[in-house]
Design an enzyme around this catalytic site. Structure first.
Site, PDB file in Angstrom:
ATOM      1  N   CYS A 111       5.013   6.623  45.641  1.00 15.72           N
ATOM      2  CA  CYS A 111       4.164   6.198  44.536  1.00 15.72           C
ATOM      3  C   CYS A 111       3.472   7.415  43.953  1.00 15.72           C
ATOM      4  O   CYS A 111       2.769   8.128  44.671  1.00 15.72           O
ATOM      5  CB  CYS A 111       3.148   5.166  45.035  1.00 15.72           C
ATOM      6  SG  CYS A 111       1.934   4.702  43.803  1.00 15.72           S
TER       7      CYS A 111
ATOM      8  N   ASN B 218      10.785   5.415  50.191  1.00  9.13           N
ATOM      9  CA  ASN B 218      10.938   4.049  50.687  1.00  9.13           C
ATOM     10  C   ASN B 218      11.825   4.084  51.928  1.00  9.13           C
ATOM     11  O   ASN B 218      12.598   5.026  52.122  1.00  9.13           O
ATOM     12  CB  ASN B 218      11.656   3.178  49.647  1.00  9.13           C
ATOM     13  CG  ASN B 218      10.760   2.804  48.488  1.00  9.13           C
ATOM     14  OD1 ASN B 218      10.580   3.570  47.556  1.00  9.13           O
ATOM     15  ND2 ASN B 218      10.204   1.625  48.565  1.00  9.13           N
TER      16      ASN B 218
ATOM     17  N   HIS C 119       7.667  -4.629  52.088  1.00  6.82           N
ATOM     18  CA  HIS C 119       8.048  -3.432  51.326  1.00  6.82           C
ATOM     19  C   HIS C 119       7.451  -2.234  52.052  1.00  6.82           C
ATOM     20  O   HIS C 119       6.236  -2.091  52.133  1.00  6.82           O
ATOM     21  CB  HIS C 119       7.473  -3.575  49.910  1.00  6.82           C
ATOM     22  CG  HIS C 119       7.616  -2.351  49.060  1.00  6.82           C
ATOM     23  ND1 HIS C 119       8.561  -2.253  48.067  1.00  6.82           N
ATOM     24  CD2 HIS C 119       6.939  -1.182  49.045  1.00  6.82           C
ATOM     25  CE1 HIS C 119       8.455  -1.063  47.480  1.00  6.82           C
ATOM     26  NE2 HIS C 119       7.478  -0.391  48.054  1.00  6.82           N
TER      27      HIS C 119
ATOM     28  N   HIS D  16       7.434   2.059  53.298  1.00  9.44           N
ATOM     29  CA  HIS D  16       7.806   3.474  53.139  1.00  9.44           C
ATOM     30  C   HIS D  16       7.893   4.080  54.533  1.00  9.44           C
ATOM     31  O   HIS D  16       7.464   3.468  55.509  1.00  9.44           O
ATOM     32  CB  HIS D  16       6.785   4.199  52.252  1.00  9.44           C
ATOM     33  CG  HIS D  16       6.890   3.795  50.807  1.00  9.44           C
ATOM     34  ND1 HIS D  16       7.362   4.635  49.838  1.00  9.44           N
ATOM     35  CD2 HIS D  16       6.606   2.630  50.193  1.00  9.44           C
ATOM     36  CE1 HIS D  16       7.355   4.002  48.671  1.00  9.44           C
ATOM     37  NE2 HIS D  16       6.892   2.781  48.859  1.00  9.44           N
TER      38      HIS D  16
ATOM     39  N   ARG E  51      13.616   1.560  40.586  1.00  7.25           N
ATOM     40  CA  ARG E  51      12.219   1.623  40.136  1.00  7.25           C
ATOM     41  C   ARG E  51      11.387   2.520  41.076  1.00  7.25           C
ATOM     42  O   ARG E  51      11.013   3.625  40.724  1.00  7.25           O
ATOM     43  CB  ARG E  51      11.620   0.207  40.044  1.00  7.25           C
ATOM     44  CG  ARG E  51      10.352   0.119  39.188  1.00  7.25           C
ATOM     45  CD  ARG E  51       9.077   0.522  39.873  1.00  7.25           C
ATOM     46  NE  ARG E  51       8.790  -0.259  41.081  1.00  7.25           N
ATOM     47  CZ  ARG E  51       7.784   0.006  41.888  1.00  7.25           C
ATOM     48  NH1 ARG E  51       6.960   1.017  41.637  1.00  7.25           N
ATOM     49  NH2 ARG E  51       7.597  -0.713  42.985  1.00  7.25           N
ATOM     50  N   ASP E  52      11.166   2.041  42.288  1.00 10.75           N
ATOM     51  CA  ASP E  52      10.281   2.793  43.190  1.00 10.75           C
ATOM     52  C   ASP E  52      10.893   4.152  43.528  1.00 10.75           C
ATOM     53  O   ASP E  52      10.179   5.125  43.756  1.00 10.75           O
ATOM     54  CB  ASP E  52      10.049   1.981  44.476  1.00 10.75           C
ATOM     55  CG  ASP E  52       8.684   2.233  45.098  1.00 10.75           C
ATOM     56  OD1 ASP E  52       7.929   3.064  44.563  1.00 10.75           O
ATOM     57  OD2 ASP E  52       8.373   1.604  46.112  1.00 10.75           O
TER      58      ASP E  52
HETATM   59  N1  COA Z   1       4.356  -0.594  27.983  1.00 11.70           N
HETATM   60  C1  COA Z   1       4.287   0.346  27.029  1.00 11.70           C
HETATM   61  N2  COA Z   1       3.135   0.902  26.582  1.00 11.70           N
HETATM   62  C2  COA Z   1       2.002   0.459  27.151  1.00 11.70           C
HETATM   63  C3  COA Z   1       1.992  -0.511  28.151  1.00 11.70           C
HETATM   64  C4  COA Z   1       3.228  -1.047  28.577  1.00 11.70           C
HETATM   65  N3  COA Z   1       3.309  -1.980  29.535  1.00 11.70           N
HETATM   66  N4  COA Z   1       0.738  -0.746  28.517  1.00 11.70           N
HETATM   67  C5  COA Z   1      -0.047   0.062  27.774  1.00 11.70           C
HETATM   68  N5  COA Z   1       0.719   0.789  26.944  1.00 11.70           N
HETATM   69  C6  COA Z   1       0.286   1.793  25.992  1.00 11.70           C
HETATM   70  C7  COA Z   1      -0.771   1.269  25.054  1.00 11.70           C
HETATM   71  O1  COA Z   1      -0.178   0.665  23.927  1.00 11.70           O
HETATM   72  C8  COA Z   1      -1.515   2.529  24.695  1.00 11.70           C
HETATM   73  O2  COA Z   1      -0.743   3.259  23.767  1.00 11.70           O
HETATM   74  P1  COA Z   1      -1.444   4.219  22.681  1.00 11.70           P
HETATM   75  O3  COA Z   1      -2.180   5.277  23.465  1.00 11.70           O
HETATM   76  O4  COA Z   1      -0.289   4.762  21.912  1.00 11.70           O
HETATM   77  O5  COA Z   1      -2.369   3.339  21.895  1.00 11.70           O
HETATM   78  C9  COA Z   1      -1.495   3.329  25.998  1.00 11.70           C
HETATM   79  O6  COA Z   1      -0.356   2.835  26.724  1.00 11.70           O
HETATM   80  C10 COA Z   1      -2.749   3.134  26.822  1.00 11.70           C
HETATM   81  O7  COA Z   1      -3.000   1.754  26.950  1.00 11.70           O
HETATM   82  P2  COA Z   1      -4.232   1.162  27.786  1.00 11.70           P
HETATM   83  O8  COA Z   1      -4.193  -0.323  27.700  1.00 11.70           O
HETATM   84  O9  COA Z   1      -5.480   1.870  27.375  1.00 11.70           O
HETATM   85  O10 COA Z   1      -3.819   1.519  29.230  1.00 11.70           O
HETATM   86  P3  COA Z   1      -4.360   2.595  30.240  1.00 11.70           P
HETATM   87  O11 COA Z   1      -4.228   3.971  29.671  1.00 11.70           O
HETATM   88  O12 COA Z   1      -5.675   2.175  30.768  1.00 11.70           O
HETATM   89  O13 COA Z   1      -3.289   2.449  31.388  1.00 11.70           O
HETATM   90  C11 COA Z   1      -1.749   0.937  32.432  1.00 11.70           C
HETATM   91  C12 COA Z   1      -3.181   1.250  32.098  1.00 11.70           C
HETATM   92  C13 COA Z   1      -1.758  -0.187  33.461  1.00 11.70           C
HETATM   93  C14 COA Z   1      -1.000   0.452  31.199  1.00 11.70           C
HETATM   94  C15 COA Z   1      -1.056   2.215  32.975  1.00 11.70           C
HETATM   95  O14 COA Z   1      -1.897   2.791  33.931  1.00 11.70           O
HETATM   96  C16 COA Z   1       0.288   1.931  33.576  1.00 11.70           C
HETATM   97  O15 COA Z   1       1.264   1.615  32.900  1.00 11.70           O
HETATM   98  N6  COA Z   1       0.412   2.071  34.923  1.00 11.70           N
HETATM   99  C17 COA Z   1       1.650   1.852  35.606  1.00 11.70           C
HETATM  100  C18 COA Z   1       1.501   2.307  36.990  1.00 11.70           C
HETATM  101  C19 COA Z   1       2.780   2.229  37.773  1.00 11.70           C
HETATM  102  O16 COA Z   1       3.864   1.989  37.294  1.00 11.70           O
HETATM  103  N7  COA Z   1       2.623   2.468  39.066  1.00 11.70           N
HETATM  104  C20 COA Z   1       3.681   2.536  39.983  1.00 11.70           C
HETATM  105  C21 COA Z   1       4.039   1.266  40.591  1.00 11.70           C
HETATM  106  S1  COA Z   1       2.906   0.448  41.599  1.00 11.70           S
HETATM  107 ZN    ZN Z   2       6.669   1.398  47.228  1.00 11.11          ZN
END
Ligand code: COA
Ligand code: ZN
Length: 311
Positions: free
Chosen positions: A240, A249, A207, A209, A12-13
């Site tokens: 990240c 990491n 955790h 880095h 993942r990371d």
């Molecule tokens: N899995 C799949 N699709 C997802 C989802 C999930 N967990 N969460 C949201 N979506 C989709 C929504 O259905 C929407 O789709 P659409 O545009 O086709 O309608 C789109 O993503 C946007 O959804 P929204 O709720 O408006 O989210 P956002 O754009 O504000 O983003 C997060 C917020 C949290 C979902 C997004 O920033 C994210 O997934 N971040 C992950 C960050 C990460 O992994 N960081 C590294 C580790 S710390």
């Molecule tokens: Zn990390």
């Protein structure tokens, strides 16, 4: 003999920062190689928005094709109820929810303030896990240092952690040096403070880095404070995408060799881990780090001389 738990977070990371898409079959081969090396707990990937992290767009297929991993706790990161439901539909019961202690990093990561993420976690738990059956790890991102705000205020971070711990008993909190810039004295002092205050209600792990080169020093600092569970990524992959400047990491190989030489049991076969590291290092776009991989393998494995210095 003392024992520590090493948790592999490379799938993942480690992978999330690689710009080139890693094919599903390769992700699975890497996970299998890491299981073969002896990891009993691993972060398999994340059920996040594919727009936010395109590398994780095939998570449903990865888990489906991987099938059960007997004796291994496979964890996945979820940012919201959508992700939690996807994970649970795939049969995953070990979830990770990340909350950054700094508003700026939390906004960069999940597009909302820290406070909103705590509220999200509360409502996600009420929606998908009202009976408390899931195993839940909270990634306490930027516990020590934030890419936008610098060194974090210990009192404020402690107060936020107190509220997270109060959400439910038995949570696991990963004190995270997201940027790899934390100093060992900070890690030791703050880890001890958390263990003293909340150690009976929550579990704490570290955790880290290795951006500034203090990664292993920080692991030892946390170990001396009483933490016995550490995250690492194979071949030191990682970073990240939402924390500019953060690099890999702490390499799992470095953790294994460090603890082995101290006479602390890890349960990991270093030779098989190095072989898994070869898969990781061969991925197009992968940036590796760490020290153990750079040492000639025969010498690293002891070269006929015992590796343990504990005698
Ligand atoms: N899995 C799949 N699709 C997802 C989802 C999930 N967990 N969460 C949201 N979506 C989709 C929504 O259905 C929407 O789709 P659409 O545009 O086709 O309608 C789109 O993503 C946007 O959804 P929204 O709720 O408006 O989210 P956002 O754009 O504000 O983003 C997060 C917020 C949290 C979902 C997004 O920033 C994210 O997934 N971040 C992950 C960050 C990460 O992994 N960081 C590294 C580790 S710390
Ligand atoms: Zn990390």
């Amino acid at each position: 003999m003392t024992r520590v738990e090493l948790v592999e977070v490379g799938p993942r990371d480690g992978l999330q920062i690689i710009p080139q898409f890693v094919p599903t079959a390769t992700k699975i081969a890497l996970i299998r190689a890491l299981v073969g090396a002896g990891f009993k707990r691993m972060e398999l990937g994340s059920f996040v928005s594919p727009k936010a992290v395109p590398q994780m767009a095939d998570m449903d297929e990865v888990i489906a094709q991987l099938g059960p991993l007997p004796g291994v706790r496979g964890m996945t990161l979820v940012p919201n109820s959508i992700g939690a439901k996807r994970a649970m539909a795939a049969g995953i019961t070990d979830l990770i929810f990340v909350i950054s202690m700094s508003n700026s990093h939390n906004r960069s990561n999940v597009r909302r303030d820290t406070e909103a993420s705590i509220a999200d976690l509360r409502s996600m738990l009420a929606e998908v896990d009202p009976d408390g059956r899931l195993k839940l790890r909270i990634g306490i991102a930027t516990t020590f240092h934030c890419p936008f705000e610098g060194v974090m205020d210990e009192g404020k971070v402690f107060a936020t952690i107190e509220r997270i711990v109060a959400l439910r008993d038995g949570l696991e909190l990963a004190l995270s040096d997201t940027t790899g810039m934390a100093l060992p004295d900070h890690v030791k002092r703050f880890s001890r403070r958390c263990l003293d205050a909340f150690g009976t209600r929550a579990r704490f792990c570290f955790h880290g880095h290795d951006t500034a080169g203090y990664g292993i020093a920080n692991v030892l600092a946390a170990f001396e404070a009483g933490i016995t569970s550490f995250d690492g990524a194979v071949a030191g992959l990682g970073g990240c995408p939402f924390a500019p400047g953060a690099t890999g990491n702490i390499a799992s190989e470095d953790l294994v060799t460090l603890f082995s030489r101290m006479g602390v049991e890890t349960g990991i076969d270093i030779d098989r881990l190095l072989a898994a590291g070869d898969i990781a290092a061969s991925l197009p776009g992968a940036v590796t780090s760490g020290h153990a991989r750079a040492i000639p393998r025969a010498r690293l494995l002891g070269n006929g001389v015992p590796l343990t210095d504990a005698a």
